[in-house]
Design an enzyme around this catalytic site. Structure first.
Site, PDB file in Angstrom:
ATOM      1  N   HIS A 164     -39.684 -34.549   7.736  1.00 36.04           N
ATOM      2  CA  HIS A 164     -38.479 -35.268   8.185  1.00 36.04           C
ATOM      3  C   HIS A 164     -37.909 -36.128   7.053  1.00 36.04           C
ATOM      4  O   HIS A 164     -36.707 -36.140   6.801  1.00 36.04           O
ATOM      5  CB  HIS A 164     -38.822 -36.212   9.349  1.00 36.04           C
ATOM      6  CG  HIS A 164     -38.985 -35.549  10.672  1.00 36.04           C
ATOM      7  ND1 HIS A 164     -38.045 -34.690  11.204  1.00 36.04           N
ATOM      8  CD2 HIS A 164     -39.970 -35.651  11.616  1.00 36.04           C
ATOM      9  CE1 HIS A 164     -38.453 -34.284  12.403  1.00 36.04           C
ATOM     10  NE2 HIS A 164     -39.623 -34.844  12.674  1.00 36.04           N
ATOM     11  N   HIS A 204     -36.272 -34.208   4.268  1.00 34.81           N
ATOM     12  CA  HIS A 204     -34.997 -33.715   4.816  1.00 34.81           C
ATOM     13  C   HIS A 204     -33.945 -34.828   4.710  1.00 34.81           C
ATOM     14  O   HIS A 204     -32.832 -34.621   4.220  1.00 34.81           O
ATOM     15  CB  HIS A 204     -35.212 -33.306   6.284  1.00 34.81           C
ATOM     16  CG  HIS A 204     -34.062 -32.558   6.893  1.00 34.81           C
ATOM     17  ND1 HIS A 204     -34.071 -32.159   8.212  1.00 34.81           N
ATOM     18  CD2 HIS A 204     -32.875 -32.147   6.397  1.00 34.81           C
ATOM     19  CE1 HIS A 204     -32.941 -31.526   8.482  1.00 34.81           C
ATOM     20  NE2 HIS A 204     -32.201 -31.518   7.392  1.00 34.81           N
ATOM     21  N   HIS A 236     -45.884 -33.368   8.746  1.00 35.29           N
ATOM     22  CA  HIS A 236     -44.754 -33.327   9.678  1.00 35.29           C
ATOM     23  C   HIS A 236     -43.739 -34.432   9.361  1.00 35.29           C
ATOM     24  O   HIS A 236     -42.545 -34.166   9.168  1.00 35.29           O
ATOM     25  CB  HIS A 236     -45.299 -33.491  11.107  1.00 35.29           C
ATOM     26  CG  HIS A 236     -44.260 -33.461  12.173  1.00 35.29           C
ATOM     27  ND1 HIS A 236     -44.026 -32.357  12.959  1.00 35.29           N
ATOM     28  CD2 HIS A 236     -43.388 -34.404  12.605  1.00 35.29           C
ATOM     29  CE1 HIS A 236     -43.055 -32.628  13.817  1.00 35.29           C
ATOM     30  NE2 HIS A 236     -42.646 -33.876  13.620  1.00 35.29           N
ATOM     31  N   GLU A 237     -44.214 -35.678   9.297  1.00 36.76           N
ATOM     32  CA  GLU A 237     -43.295 -36.809   9.107  1.00 36.76           C
ATOM     33  C   GLU A 237     -42.664 -36.795   7.715  1.00 36.76           C
ATOM     34  O   GLU A 237     -41.497 -37.155   7.556  1.00 36.76           O
ATOM     35  CB  GLU A 237     -44.008 -38.145   9.357  1.00 36.76           C
ATOM     36  CG  GLU A 237     -44.555 -38.317  10.772  1.00 36.76           C
ATOM     37  CD  GLU A 237     -43.525 -38.151  11.882  1.00 36.76           C
ATOM     38  OE1 GLU A 237     -42.312 -38.235  11.606  1.00 36.76           O
ATOM     39  OE2 GLU A 237     -43.941 -37.910  13.039  1.00 36.76           O
TER      40      GLU A 237
END
Length: 594
Positions: free
Chosen positions: A392, A395, A388-389
């Site tokens: 980010h 991105h 998940h992190e």
């Protein structure tokens, strides 16, 4: 680790590399002094933004100063989060935080001055001055808010009153976090334990029905006692949003919340409608859960119990990295190489230490690495958090690499898409490759719960928010009883006839802090739906799917979020993304029924 290590006892290879930002505090202090000298020059532009050249000069100086300030800010906060008990970093953070407010005051003139200029004049200047062309979207974005910007005096008055207008949220927070107590309940071993908001989530997942029932009744019983106070604070908060939207000449609070990011109101209303049209899937889930848990009757406090427990598996960090890399293979070698270099170059602070901030996040500045804070504890959930992190962070990596400073930050509407796409690819991979039926069932249940809580539940919240705002906008008062009834009716509609909607749940609305952030929660559902659409196309090997997805990651904030997603093949103005999520939910239900 039986005893938590101190920061200095953790090996460097497990820590993020912040020395890349500043080698030492002396360098940070020198930069901070330079910043303070340079930043005051921004004020000299006040009253002088009369032509394209001066606007361009302002942008150049503001970028130089903002980038330096951002780097100083990021460094101080990351160092503080490593060890919150370290007084050196406490003072560093405090110093930069105080200064940031002063810096904001130096640039407060910019937007009002741009808005005071004639639209046609600005358009001509953008065409005339070549260097201004890249700022066209940024300037037009400011100009479109012109009908909603007030006079200088009115803006100052509202700014001065903002602290008072935030009172309902502050009251809710202090009441529910500091003043409310929930007494004691018996845990699974028959010990008396104090119930708190913090441990409620583990009690409500307990295999022992008496434990979860006691926690549920005790918690919501306390909220019920204070329902009139909590209703008054929620009404005051909604009236504040409605007041602000009226003063700024919007047609509604919903429009005031969505229009600045050019999100059509239909995106919100349609998401609620699509979920309403597919509630039979959630009803089916409740029926299956009742059967799998072997219950004669299913209650609201049974919803969070895992249908199956598996022994905890120890997954070392390096193994976790390899699992995520295998899961993300469909994204191609370029993406995987960035991921690997992030792990090897010191993006990640891996393990817990004394004083380290809890939880996990991805954060950094335009000129730093996109750092990741973890508190990795060798569990499957930690592997998911890593995916998940890093979603980010990659991105951020792409958007900073491809976009100029002013367009590098993506909006909240897009923020959760990249992280959730990674999680989606990971859970698909884990389910597909699992041969142990018990583990497979556990993983399927994990994904079902993700969709239930992130899409169905958040859109139920969104429906409640719309009802409360519209009712109060019409001048119809709302009492605790009205809120309770609306919440009860929504639970009946969403969960169906198979479940007993216990009276305690009626007051649950009073526990949700997100209702004090205007029309915020629907973005969890839209973000999840967009991520589902991306991961579906990527996994099916649809032509151009990976390149389109990377195009989304590279776009940063260079356009409005709806356009960025649409250009990448995900149209949030249609039913398709949410329907794709529900289709996945149904596939999982089919798997679990087998």
């Amino acid at each position: 680790m039986s005893e938590l290590k101190k920061r200095e006892e953790i090996e460097d290879k497990f820590k993020w590399n912040i020395d890349k930002v500043y080698k030492n505090i002396e360098d940070w202090e020198n930069d901070f002094e330079d910043l303070k000298k340079e930043a005051v020059k921004l004020r000299e532009f006040s009253g002088k933004l009369t032509n394209g050249e001066s606007i361009l000069e302002y942008f150049a100086l503001n970028e130089k100063i903002s980038r330096k300030a951002e780097t100083l800010y990021v460094y101080a906060h990351l160092k503080y989060d490593e060890d919150t008990s370290n007084s050196t970093y406490q003072s560093l953070m405090s110093k930069v935080d105080i200064y940031m407010a002063e810096l904001a005051s130096y640039t407060a003139f910019f937007v009002p001055e741009i808005l005071s200029l004639d639209d046609k004049f600005i358009e001509d200047e953008i065409n005339r001055v070549e260097g201004l062309k890249p700022f066209k979207f940024l300037i037009e974005d400011i100009l479109k808010e012109k009908p909603h910007i007030l006079s200088k005096e009115m803006e100052e008055l509202l700014a001065a009153a903002s602290d008072c207008l935030d009172a309902p949220s502050a009251i809710h927070s202090i009441l529910t976090n500091a003043d409310m107590t929930f007494g004691k309940i018996e845990d699974e071993d028959g010990n008396e334990v104090e119930l708190t908001e913090g441990n409620y989530s583990s009690f409500i997942r307990s295999k022992n029905k008496d434990v979860r029932k006691a926690a549920f009744e005790r918690l919501f019983g306390e909220y019920e006692k204070l329902k009139n106070t909590l209703a008054t604070s929620l009404t005051a908060s909604i009236k504040t949003f409605n007041f602000s939207s009226k003063v700024r000449k919007y047609n509604s609070a919903l429009e005031a919340s969505l229009k600045p990011n050019n999100i059509p109101l239909e995106v919100y209303k349609n998401a609620v409608k699509v979920i309403n049209d597919n509630l039979n899937s959630l009803h089916r889930y409740v029926q299956i859960k009742k059967k799998l848990l072997g219950l004669d009757e299913i209650h609201m406090y049974d919803l969070y119990v895992p249908v199956i427990e598996i022994p905890k598996e120890k997954i070392e960090f390096n193994e976790g990295v390899n699992i995520v890399l295998d899961a993300l293979k469909p994204l191609g070698t370029e993406y995987l190489d960035i991921f690997k270099s992030g792990v090897n170059d010191g993006w990640i602070d891996i393990y817990e230490n004394k004083g380290k901030r809890g939880g996990a996040y991805s954060w950094g500045g335009y000129d730093t690495m996109p750092y990741v804070l973890l508190n990795y504890n060798n569990e499957l959930g930690d592997v998911s958090t890593l995916a998940h992190e890093m979603g980010h962070s990659i991105h951020s990596y792409y958007s900073r690499k491809e976009q100029s400073y002013y367009y590098a930050n993506y909006t909240l509407f897009c923020a959760e898409v990249a992280s959730t796409t990674n999680e989606s690819l990971l859970i698909h991979y884990l389910i597909e490759k699992e041969t142990d039926q018990k583990k497979k069932l556990y993983l399927i249940n994990q994904e079902l719960e993700q969709i239930r809580t992130t899409v169905f539940r958040q859109l139920m919240f969104a429906e409640f928010e719309l009802y409360t705002h519209e009712t109060l906008e019409q001048g119809i008062p709302l009492t605790a009883e009205d809120y309770n009834k609306a919440w009860h009716d929504l639970n009946v509609k969403y969960f169906g006839n198979e479940i007993i909607i216990d009276k305690e749940i009626d007051v649950e609305w009073s526990r949700i802090p997100h209702f004090y952030s205007d029309f915020y929660v629907y973005q969890y559902a839209t973000g999840y739906a967009a991520a589902s659409a991306f991961s579906k196309d990527i996994l099916e090997g649809k032509e151009g799917a990976v390149e389109k997805y990377k195009g989304f990651l590279k776009a940063g904030g260079s356009d409005y979020p709806i356009n960025i997603l649409k250009n990448a093949g995900v149209d949030m103005t249609t039913n398709v993304p949410i329907e794709a999520t529900i289709k996945r939910f149904n596939e999982l239900l089919d798997m679990i029924e087998k």
